[in-house]
Design a protein around this motif. Sequence first.
Motif, PDB file in Angstrom:
ATOM      1  N   ASP A 104      41.981  51.561  38.644  1.00 11.59           N
ATOM      2  CA  ASP A 104      41.066  50.603  38.025  1.00 11.59           C
ATOM      3  C   ASP A 104      39.622  51.099  38.125  1.00 11.59           C
ATOM      4  O   ASP A 104      38.849  51.022  37.164  1.00 11.59           O
ATOM      5  CB  ASP A 104      41.220  49.239  38.706  1.00 11.59           C
ATOM      6  CG  ASP A 104      40.650  48.102  37.882  1.00 11.59           C
ATOM      7  OD1 ASP A 104      40.906  48.062  36.660  1.00 11.59           O
ATOM      8  OD2 ASP A 104      39.964  47.234  38.451  1.00 11.59           O
ATOM      9  N   ALA A 105      39.275  51.624  39.284  1.00  9.74           N
ATOM     10  CA  ALA A 105      37.921  52.140  39.494  1.00  9.74           C
ATOM     11  C   ALA A 105      37.637  53.346  38.604  1.00  9.74           C
ATOM     12  O   ALA A 105      36.520  53.498  38.094  1.00  9.74           O
ATOM     13  CB  ALA A 105      37.728  52.509  40.964  1.00  9.74           C
TER      14      ALA A 105
ATOM     15  N   GLN B   4      34.732  53.563  35.813  1.00  6.86           N
ATOM     16  CA  GLN B   4      33.695  54.590  35.889  1.00  6.86           C
ATOM     17  C   GLN B   4      33.429  55.188  34.506  1.00  6.86           C
ATOM     18  O   GLN B   4      32.280  55.461  34.158  1.00  6.86           O
ATOM     19  CB  GLN B   4      34.082  55.684  36.880  1.00  6.86           C
ATOM     20  CG  GLN B   4      33.018  56.743  37.102  1.00  6.86           C
ATOM     21  CD  GLN B   4      31.733  56.202  37.745  1.00  6.86           C
ATOM     22  OE1 GLN B   4      31.658  55.052  38.153  1.00  6.86           O
ATOM     23  NE2 GLN B   4      30.712  57.039  37.805  1.00  6.86           N
TER      24      GLN B   4
ATOM     25  N   TRP C   8      31.781  55.692  41.800  1.00  2.34           N
ATOM     26  CA  TRP C   8      32.960  54.925  41.404  1.00  2.34           C
ATOM     27  C   TRP C   8      33.456  54.050  42.545  1.00  2.34           C
ATOM     28  O   TRP C   8      33.868  52.898  42.325  1.00  2.34           O
ATOM     29  CB  TRP C   8      34.069  55.879  40.951  1.00  2.34           C
ATOM     30  CG  TRP C   8      34.674  56.694  42.070  1.00  2.34           C
ATOM     31  CD1 TRP C   8      34.253  57.894  42.540  1.00  2.34           C
ATOM     32  CD2 TRP C   8      35.788  56.313  42.886  1.00  2.34           C
ATOM     33  NE1 TRP C   8      35.025  58.316  43.593  1.00  2.34           N
ATOM     34  CE2 TRP C   8      35.985  57.364  43.824  1.00  2.34           C
ATOM     35  CE3 TRP C   8      36.640  55.226  42.917  1.00  2.34           C
ATOM     36  CZ2 TRP C   8      36.996  57.333  44.781  1.00  2.34           C
ATOM     37  CZ3 TRP C   8      37.652  55.186  43.870  1.00  2.34           C
ATOM     38  CH2 TRP C   8      37.822  56.231  44.781  1.00  2.34           C
ATOM     39  N   ALA C   9      33.428  54.578  43.776  1.00  5.56           N
ATOM     40  CA  ALA C   9      33.939  53.843  44.936  1.00  5.56           C
ATOM     41  C   ALA C   9      32.924  52.826  45.450  1.00  5.56           C
ATOM     42  O   ALA C   9      33.272  51.683  45.756  1.00  5.56           O
ATOM     43  CB  ALA C   9      34.318  54.812  46.048  1.00  5.56           C
TER      44      ALA C   9
ATOM     45  N   TYR D 211      32.635  49.948  43.026  1.00  2.00           N
ATOM     46  CA  TYR D 211      33.876  49.171  42.916  1.00  2.00           C
ATOM     47  C   TYR D 211      34.168  48.369  44.178  1.00  2.00           C
ATOM     48  O   TYR D 211      34.487  47.183  44.115  1.00  2.00           O
ATOM     49  CB  TYR D 211      35.045  50.108  42.625  1.00  2.00           C
ATOM     50  CG  TYR D 211      36.337  49.379  42.257  1.00  2.00           C
ATOM     51  CD1 TYR D 211      36.569  48.969  40.963  1.00  2.00           C
ATOM     52  CD2 TYR D 211      37.314  49.122  43.220  1.00  2.00           C
ATOM     53  CE1 TYR D 211      37.740  48.312  40.615  1.00  2.00           C
ATOM     54  CE2 TYR D 211      38.484  48.461  42.886  1.00  2.00           C
ATOM     55  CZ  TYR D 211      38.697  48.062  41.580  1.00  2.00           C
ATOM     56  OH  TYR D 211      39.851  47.400  41.257  1.00  2.00           O
TER      57      TYR D 211
ATOM     58  N   SER E  53      31.638  45.474  34.999  1.00  3.71           N
ATOM     59  CA  SER E  53      32.403  44.341  35.530  1.00  3.71           C
ATOM     60  C   SER E  53      32.329  43.143  34.599  1.00  3.71           C
ATOM     61  O   SER E  53      33.238  42.317  34.561  1.00  3.71           O
ATOM     62  CB  SER E  53      31.876  43.946  36.915  1.00  3.71           C
ATOM     63  OG  SER E  53      30.544  43.463  36.811  1.00  3.71           O
TER      64      SER E  53
ATOM     65  N   TYR F  82      43.899  50.111  42.767  1.00  2.71           N
ATOM     66  CA  TYR F  82      42.444  50.001  42.863  1.00  2.71           C
ATOM     67  C   TYR F  82      41.752  51.279  42.391  1.00  2.71           C
ATOM     68  O   TYR F  82      40.749  51.231  41.680  1.00  2.71           O
ATOM     69  CB  TYR F  82      42.019  49.689  44.297  1.00  2.71           C
ATOM     70  CG  TYR F  82      42.356  48.293  44.762  1.00  2.71           C
ATOM     71  CD1 TYR F  82      42.271  47.209  43.897  1.00  2.71           C
ATOM     72  CD2 TYR F  82      42.760  48.046  46.062  1.00  2.71           C
ATOM     73  CE1 TYR F  82      42.575  45.920  44.313  1.00  2.71           C
ATOM     74  CE2 TYR F  82      43.072  46.760  46.497  1.00  2.71           C
ATOM     75  CZ  TYR F  82      42.968  45.702  45.614  1.00  2.71           C
ATOM     76  OH  TYR F  82      43.271  44.434  46.037  1.00  2.71           O
TER      77      TYR F  82
END
Length: 591
Positions: A157-158, A162, A74-75, A78, A480, A154
């Motif tokens: 949102d991430a 995910q 996820w990180a 993103y 995205s 953030y």
Amino acid sequence: MRYFLSLIVTFLALTSCQKENRYTVSVKSTVLAEADSLLTATKQFSELANKSNDTKALQAKFMQCRVLYKRSEWAIEYFIPDVARFINGPALDELELEENREFPPHGFQVIEELLFPEFDPKTRGELVREINTLASNIMICQKHLDAVTMSNDYVMDAAKLQVYRIITLGITGFDSPVALASVPEAKASLEYLPQLVGMIGTGTTTDPIKDQIAALAKKAAKYCAVNNDFNTFDRAVFILEYLNPISKKLSELQKAANIPYVNRTNALRANAVTLFDENAFDVDAFIPSPEYEFSKEKAALGEKLFYDTMLSGDNTRSCASCHSPEKAFTDGIKTSTSLSGSSLRRNTPTLTYASLQHGQFWDLRQPDLEKQSMDVVSNADEMHGSMANIAKKVAGSEEYKKLFVSAFGKGDAREWQIQNAIASYIRTLNKFNSRFDKYMRGDVKALTANEINGMNLFMGKAKCATCHFTPIFNGTVPPSFSKTEHEVVGTPADTKGTKLSDDTGRYIYNKMPQLKNAYKTPGLRNVAKTAPYMHNGVYDTLEEVVDFYNKGGGAGLGLPVDNQTLPFDKLSLTQQEMDDIVAFMKTLTDE
């Protein structure tokens, strides 16, 4: 007594802090710890690959690393998408067309092809190099992750993206195309979701919502554990009953905690409650600049222009001449007809949902709808007109002047405004009201059992959704939705399948070998109305198209397609399975 009261106050303060901190963990330190675990496992993997010939041991270590990656995916995806591409991207060259450069693929999917179904010791050197490259890219990620800001908006949102990533890529086999470990990996992502949500600082008032998300994620992970076979996994049930409820709860948490929406520059709206909302996608995602933003007034003007024959040089052809609404804005013939009546080389693509792709025409030669209209109008075979002449014609019409005033504030038409108006009308052709959409919004009676089975095959065994991404079903890559892909499938020149089409596609404009016979992945919404199919209209029915893919595309037919991006192997679909896939695709028709 005063001392006793002091103890009570201290106790209450401590328990209050404990409750407040139950969902308060440092995001960055946790992410870096996960990345460090992944790096450690990857280094161990490299050591094992250096000495072992045991396929099962190597595959098991690979799967351990993949599962660990899903905890930090996820990180990485993103915050560092450019590096993520070389950690878990497709095993295909990355192309920079502007610079005419290519970058070989790296990462898990390259390693997967070296290990599955069997490891060949002759490839040990390549395997070790790829694992070490993976480790290097993970270290690059660690440095970037340590530097970026991970604020609540953030992270929220991430987290939402995910969940969408699991729906669109995770359970379709997109990033596990050979091992088909998509379901266990989805389970790993879902098991980590409560911890991810817990890192979002929202105060104690939203703890009940976080608890509900954790419970839903646990149920979803359990569903994956019980139903872990890739081919039989029921994606329809999984999305509708497990993942959509999680998405709704995440949106509820964001509103309750008053966390602002991230201002993204891609097609998926940040405030979408689920991926299947009617207004989940932004038609302005791929406009050239802010002055081209959509408005109803522009669309009204564009609709009149769309059906006006004065757009062509000889005043005989309008946009609707080749893009008929009754045929989902196609023309129903094998390849387009020129002004002189001769056949052109390519099939007329639908304009429905064309605004949700970053590239127009089969060869993606124009980046947006504005340039598409200019290209068509000025083409000597198609319209043989010019925007300058259209502007002159419009100037003599009082009706048009009023429409231009309403749309742009002034009655004197400019060329860019004509392009923008036509494009704005095309941006209204995204209805998202098919039977499939109704089903995904909770109307379980909208689809039949065969259609649901077709959906599961489309997103699973048949691997259709690894190129035609849910829920737009075109090549704009989720979650995205900012880049539109091409594919090389080896389309034959005729239904006999003995000769490759001589139209080289994107290669005409970019002489890179990877682009030979490459075409934009077309959208499949309204596909039941857009026959015939493929860039050259070679197939008259959807049944023929599915049969072509079932045989492994052009390479599967024995055609010389060395750069085919479609897997060469047969899908081994039964006749009933192929029929169900066709039935499902017919549910994508707008009402």
